[in-house]
Each structure stands twice: as structure tokens, then as C-alpha cells.
Design a protein around this motif. Structure first.
Motif, PDB file in Angstrom:
ATOM      1  N   ALA A  68      41.040 -16.113 -34.577  1.00 34.43           N
ATOM      2  CA  ALA A  68      39.715 -15.631 -34.188  1.00 34.43           C
ATOM      3  C   ALA A  68      39.697 -15.119 -32.752  1.00 34.43           C
ATOM      4  O   ALA A  68      38.876 -14.262 -32.398  1.00 34.43           O
ATOM      5  N   SER A  69      40.600 -15.639 -31.919  1.00 36.87           N
ATOM      6  CA  SER A  69      40.589 -15.257 -30.500  1.00 36.87           C
ATOM      7  C   SER A  69      41.918 -15.583 -29.855  1.00 36.87           C
ATOM      8  O   SER A  69      42.756 -16.288 -30.428  1.00 36.87           O
ATOM      9  N   THR A  70      42.094 -15.072 -28.644  1.00 33.35           N
ATOM     10  CA  THR A  70      43.276 -15.375 -27.843  1.00 33.35           C
ATOM     11  C   THR A  70      42.890 -15.334 -26.370  1.00 33.35           C
ATOM     12  O   THR A  70      41.853 -14.770 -26.011  1.00 33.35           O
ATOM     13  N   GLY A  71      43.733 -15.938 -25.537  1.00 34.74           N
ATOM     14  CA  GLY A  71      43.395 -16.028 -24.116  1.00 34.74           C
ATOM     15  C   GLY A  71      43.731 -14.801 -23.309  1.00 34.74           C
ATOM     16  O   GLY A  71      43.118 -14.552 -22.266  1.00 34.74           O
ATOM     17  N   ASP A  72      44.730 -14.020 -23.756  1.00 37.81           N
ATOM     18  CA  ASP A  72      45.121 -12.840 -22.985  1.00 37.81           C
ATOM     19  C   ASP A  72      45.893 -11.878 -23.865  1.00 37.81           C
ATOM     20  O   ASP A  72      46.161 -12.142 -25.027  1.00 37.81           O
ATOM     21  N   VAL A  73      46.214 -10.726 -23.278  1.00 38.89           N
ATOM     22  CA  VAL A  73      47.040  -9.720 -23.935  1.00 38.89           C
ATOM     23  C   VAL A  73      48.348  -9.639 -23.159  1.00 38.89           C
ATOM     24  O   VAL A  73      48.376  -9.128 -22.041  1.00 38.89           O
ATOM     25  N   ASP A  74      49.414 -10.192 -23.731  1.00 44.02           N
ATOM     26  CA  ASP A  74      50.738 -10.150 -23.109  1.00 44.02           C
ATOM     27  C   ASP A  74      51.435  -8.863 -23.545  1.00 44.02           C
ATOM     28  O   ASP A  74      51.471  -8.556 -24.742  1.00 44.02           O
ATOM     29  N   PHE A  75      52.037  -8.157 -22.587  1.00 46.20           N
ATOM     30  CA  PHE A  75      52.720  -6.933 -22.952  1.00 46.20           C
ATOM     31  C   PHE A  75      53.993  -6.753 -22.128  1.00 46.20           C
ATOM     32  O   PHE A  75      54.189  -7.407 -21.107  1.00 46.20           O
ATOM     33  N   PHE A  76      54.861  -5.866 -22.606  1.00 46.97           N
ATOM     34  CA  PHE A  76      55.966  -5.409 -21.779  1.00 46.97           C
ATOM     35  C   PHE A  76      56.118  -3.903 -21.923  1.00 46.97           C
ATOM     36  O   PHE A  76      55.630  -3.296 -22.877  1.00 46.97           O
ATOM     37  N   TYR A  77      56.762  -3.322 -20.911  1.00 49.47           N
ATOM     38  CA  TYR A  77      56.988  -1.881 -20.871  1.00 49.47           C
ATOM     39  C   TYR A  77      58.466  -1.631 -21.108  1.00 49.47           C
ATOM     40  O   TYR A  77      59.234  -2.555 -21.366  1.00 49.47           O
ATOM     41  N   ARG A  78      58.907  -0.413 -20.998  1.00 46.32           N
ATOM     42  CA  ARG A  78      60.293  -0.072 -21.307  1.00 46.32           C
ATOM     43  C   ARG A  78      61.294  -0.539 -20.256  1.00 46.32           C
ATOM     44  O   ARG A  78      62.502  -0.524 -20.471  1.00 46.32           O
ATOM     45  N   THR A  79      60.811  -0.976 -19.095  1.00 39.00           N
ATOM     46  CA  THR A  79      61.684  -1.435 -18.032  1.00 39.00           C
ATOM     47  C   THR A  79      61.024  -2.571 -17.265  1.00 39.00           C
ATOM     48  O   THR A  79      59.794  -2.674 -17.242  1.00 39.00           O
ATOM     49  N   LYS A  80      61.829  -3.416 -16.640  1.00 37.63           N
ATOM     50  CA  LYS A  80      61.298  -4.503 -15.812  1.00 37.63           C
ATOM     51  C   LYS A  80      61.051  -4.046 -14.380  1.00 37.63           C
ATOM     52  O   LYS A  80      60.319  -4.695 -13.641  1.00 37.63           O
TER      53      LYS A  80
END
Length: 229
Positions: A68-80
């Protein structure tokens, strides 16, 4: 807010998530979509079109609709390494935070800390090829992380203290998505789960944990999800 921490930062992702005295503000699918839509509009106005990879609760809440819900949106991009696209994305996320009164870390790429530089580009490309789109609007496109990576991350957390009540359920759903992507028939091999853990530097899942995953999968989907090979 939300910038990727360096390896030298003393605060860890666990510190951010479990910091004493703070309560993680939960976001529904509608709230996440509203936030990402605001980010997309800001990026579009700057002539940008950024694609990122989402991991964890946002995928369950917005795409799979198993939470129903989550605390955040975790993401990564193509490079660190620091990249202008990520800098602009974080700036846009802060604008959305102020407008919608979201948590400071509602959109963050701390998960990139745990992916090696040599692996992150491959995972990014694999997610784009997998093509499970969590969100798409002019300026921003969000793909779900590769299901084998998402499953491995869940098994890693289930192997340690601090696992959450929904982790096994998430792992079962990720396993199902992975099986579907491979034609919907053949179960995943035990050896594959262990090989992926090695590839992504996760804790290798124990036979007991793999058995639990297989049992829960069969209970929910009525067929074998793990094969002994």
C-alpha cells in the motif's frame, strides 16, 4: 537531499533508515506518482530526459501494487560517479519535496553505494532491456531493477538481522516476475541464486532460506519456483 553518499561518508544507509527518533513517512502510489510527475516537469523544463532504475518499495507500491505504501524511492543511475543528470534530478526532487511536503530522502540514490562501479552500468542496461516501466513522463522514465538483482537484494537482507516483515513476500513476487520473464515455466535454480549473490556481492542465501522461499512461492502460486540444480 538524496545525493549518493561516498565510500568515505561515516553515515551508512542503515543509519539513514534506522536513525533513532525519526519516523519514515510512508508514501502511497498516488503520492509517489505525484512526486515523480513534479520531478519530470522540472527536468523537462530544463530540456532534460533522464532515465533511472528503481529498487525496492517503490517498485512494489507503484508497479507491482503489492504494497500500500513505501518510505522512499531508491534508485541508481548508470554510473556511481557524479553526473549532471543525477544532480539535476536531485534538485528537481527537492523542489517536489517542498511543493508536496515530502520527506527529505523521498527520492535518493543511496542504494548505489552497494553496487560496484563495474556492475552498475551492466545492471542499468539490463533494466532498460527488461523494460518494466514503473513511471514514464516527459523528462523522466523509471525502470524496475532487474528482477534477479531485486531478488538477490531481498535474500541478502533476509540473511541478516533487521529483515522486515514484507521482505519474504517481496522476494516471492520478484521470483515470480523473474520466472515470467523467462517464459513462465522453468523454476529458478538454486545454483543461480547463489551465483547472483556472488556476482552482486550479496550474502549467499542458505539452503534453509532458499527452501523457505520455495515453500512460500508454491503456497502463493501453486507451483515450484525453485529447482534443485
Amino acid at each position: 537531499m538524496g545525493n549518493c553518499l561516498s565510500a568515505n561518508d561515516t553515515i551508512t544507509l542503515r543509519d539513514l533508515v534506522l536513525r533513532p527518533g525519526t519516523a519514515e513517512v510512508q508514501m502511497t502510489a498516488a503520492t509517489i506518482k505525484q512526486g515523480l510527475t513534479t520531478v519530470a516537469s522540472v527536468l523537462k523544463a530544463k530540456g532534460l530526459n533522464v532515465s533511472i532504475i528503481a529498487v525496492g518499495g517503490a517498485v512494489n507500491t507503484l508497479y507491482l501494487q503489492t504494497r500500500a505504501s513505501t518510505g522512499d524511492v531508491d534508485f541508481f543511475y548508470r554510473t556511481k560517479t557524479k553526473h549532471e543528470d543525477v544532480t539535476q534530478l536531485i534538485t528537481a526532487a527537492d523542489s517536489a519535496r517542498k511543493t508536496l511536503k515530502l520527506d527529505d530522502q523521498w527520492l535518493n540514490n543511496h542504494t548505489a553505494l552497494f553496487i560496484e562501479e563495474g556492475t552498475i552500468q551492466r545492471l542499468y542496461d539490463e533494466a532498460v532491456t527488461q523494460n518494466d516501466v514503473v513511471f514514464n513522463a516527459p523528462g523522466l522514465k523509471v525502470y524496475a531493477a532487474p528482477w534477479r538483482y531485486a531478488l538477490g537484494a531481498k535474500l541478502d537482507r533476509l540473511s541478516k538481522t533487521g529483515a522486515r516483515p514484507y521482505d519474504m513476500s517481496d522476494a516471492v513476487d520478484y521470483l515470480d516476475r523473474l520466472i515470467r520473464k523467462r517464459g513462465g515455466q522453468a523454476p529458478v535454480k538454486r545454483s543461480e541464486l547463489k551465483a547472483w549473490a556472488n556476482e552482486f556481492k550479496f550474502t549467499a542465501p542458505s539452503d534453509d532460506l532458499i527452501n523457505r522461499l520455495g515453500d512460500e512461492y508454491k503456497k502463493k502460486y501453486g507451483k515450484a519456483g525453485i529447482m534443485n540444480a
